[in-house]
Design a protein around this motif. Structure first.
Motif, PDB file in Angstrom:
ATOM      1  N   VAL A  96      11.290   0.184   0.144  1.00  0.00           N
ATOM      2  CA  VAL A  96      10.045   0.856  -0.246  1.00  0.00           C
ATOM      3  C   VAL A  96      10.204   2.364  -0.083  1.00  0.00           C
ATOM      4  CG1 VAL A  96       7.603   1.111   0.325  1.00  0.00           C
ATOM      5  CG2 VAL A  96       8.622  -1.153   0.252  1.00  0.00           C
ATOM      6  N   ALA A 149       4.003  -9.524   2.745  1.00  0.00           N
ATOM      7  CA  ALA A 149       4.541  -8.167   2.773  1.00  0.00           C
ATOM      8  C   ALA A 149       4.204  -7.532   1.433  1.00  0.00           C
ATOM      9  CB  ALA A 149       6.049  -8.183   2.986  1.00  0.00           C
ATOM     10  N   THR A 150       3.266  -6.606   1.451  1.00  0.00           N
ATOM     11  CA  THR A 150       2.837  -5.961   0.215  1.00  0.00           C
ATOM     12  C   THR A 150       3.017  -4.453   0.342  1.00  0.00           C
ATOM     13  OG1 THR A 150       0.575  -5.884   1.044  1.00  0.00           O
ATOM     14  CG2 THR A 150       1.152  -7.751  -0.344  1.00  0.00           C
ATOM     15  N   VAL A 151       2.709  -3.768  -0.730  1.00  0.00           N
ATOM     16  CA  VAL A 151       2.890  -2.317  -0.774  1.00  0.00           C
ATOM     17  C   VAL A 151       1.525  -1.656  -0.906  1.00  0.00           C
ATOM     18  CG1 VAL A 151       3.842  -0.410  -2.120  1.00  0.00           C
ATOM     19  CG2 VAL A 151       5.178  -2.469  -1.791  1.00  0.00           C
ATOM     20  N   MET A 207       4.117   5.491  -0.526  1.00  0.00           N
ATOM     21  CA  MET A 207       4.192   4.030  -0.620  1.00  0.00           C
ATOM     22  C   MET A 207       4.608   3.486   0.733  1.00  0.00           C
ATOM     23  SD  MET A 207       6.285   3.913  -4.201  1.00  0.00           S
ATOM     24  CE  MET A 207       6.214   2.191  -4.562  1.00  0.00           C
ATOM     25  N   ILE A 257      -0.113   1.887  -2.027  1.00  0.00           N
ATOM     26  CA  ILE A 257       0.187   3.153  -2.702  1.00  0.00           C
ATOM     27  C   ILE A 257      -0.943   4.116  -2.404  1.00  0.00           C
ATOM     28  CG2 ILE A 257       0.626   4.264  -4.918  1.00  0.00           C
ATOM     29  CD1 ILE A 257       1.645   1.577  -5.935  1.00  0.00           C
TER      30      ILE A 257
END
Lengths: 208, 119
Positions: free
Chosen positions: A183, A68-70, A80, A72
């Motif tokens: 987020v 689980a990443t973000v 985001m 941008i």
């Protein structure tokens, strides 16, 4: 810029935007708190049923990477989003155990088995586990199995064994949803800070 | 160019108690990089303020972390450092824990808005 800063109407608009943002932030906080509270409850239930020491961060696989990443975005305001390989969590395939070893070494295993099979068939029998039938299949049928195997391995739920309490699955679902909210909150925080700075500049312009 | 730099920031770091970190690891944020640095810190009764501060500093200085989640009651231990932190990335977000529910009076975001209006 001087026109913008000295215009009371624009300051009012910025103020309203700020208030809207704050209201949205508080609403998001409230919803995330509810999700998180339920997730903590489910986790506590899972710990009670499975054992308190059995479910802890100590069981974290040291070779695992974030699934689980973000992301941008390049737009302004900043966008985001959580990027998650959903198949790795949702398709809780119960094939395969043994962590990343199978995922990274799957190809090597096949190659090594081919070498061994040509040289020593006994070694092939010893090293192959329950998946030897799949390993022997032609390449086309191996590819989807390899994908499924790598998908199953990355699910953090599998660190706690093959049969996990349903409450642990519910807790995972709750924390996944909470993470999405976090987020969104981070993104809102950015917007709030930017609006606050713009408003401060505008107010400083009128008082000057 | 700044936006391009932010593209490398993909990880979510976490500083929290055992239940919070367990939950977030279940959600899939856990990562250990090539230097064997985890992106999370489990805080218990034996964890010192220095350790928390060092972890926070480490996470905020890393170029691959986009968001730092920290339990609100742990954030209170390093409140001075948090209030002084003003960088856009990584974004620091305080979250509640199981034992300590969310306290809006200690939320740094809302406190900044209050300061704007002189409260």
């Amino acid at each position: 810029m001087s026109e913008k800063t000295s215009n009371p109407a624009s300051i009012d608009n910025q103020l309203f935007e700020l208030f809207d943002c704050v209201a949205e932030y508080q609403q998001l906080r409230s919803s995330s708190n509810i999700l998180l509270r339920q997730a903590f409850f489910d986790l506590a239930s899972a710990k009670r049923s499975a054992g308190y020491q059995w479910i802890s961060p100590d069981l974290y696989s040291g070779r695992a990477h974030a699934i689980a990443t973000v992301s941008i975005g390049e737009e302004h305001p900043i966008d985001m989003r959580v990027v998650r390989n959903n198949s790795r969590i949702d398709n809780g395939n119960e094939k395969g155990q043994g962590g990343d070893r199978e995922k990274t070494d799957g190809g090597l295993k096949r190659r090594s088995r081919r070498r061994l099979s040509s040289d020593e068939s006994e070694h092939a029998k010893l090293t192959a586990s329950g998946d030897e039938d799949e390993e022997d299949l032609p390449g086309d049928t191996e590819k989807p199995d390899k994908k499924q195997r790598s998908v199953a391995v990355n699910d953090p739920l599998l660190w706690f064994g093959m049969l996990v309490p349903p409450t642990l699955k519910a807790a995972q679902s709750g924390f996944v949803s909470s993470l999405d909210k976090f987020v969104q909150l981070a993104q809102l925080k950015h917007r709030l800070v930017q609006q606050q700075q713009a408003l401060q500049e505008a107010m400083a312009g009128t008082t000057a | 160019m700044a936006q391009a730099a932010h593209k490398d920031r993909t990880l979510i770091a976490a500083i929290g108690d055992e239940d919070t970190i367990t939950g977030l690891l279940l959600a899939g944020i856990g990562d250990i990089d090539s230097h064997q640095r985890p992106n999370f810190l489990v805080v218990d009764a034996k964890t010192t303020q220095t350790t928390i501060y060092e972890a926070f500093t480490s996470f905020t200085q890393r170029k691959d972390i986009a968001i730092v989640l920290i339990n609100q009651h742990i954030a209170n231990d390093i409140r001075v450092v948090l209030d002084a932190y003003s960088a856009a990335f990584p974004t620091v977000l305080e979250i509640p824990s199981k034992e300590h529910p969310y306290d809006p009076s200690k939320d740094s975001v809302l406190k900044r808005v209050q300061l704007l209006f002189g409260d």
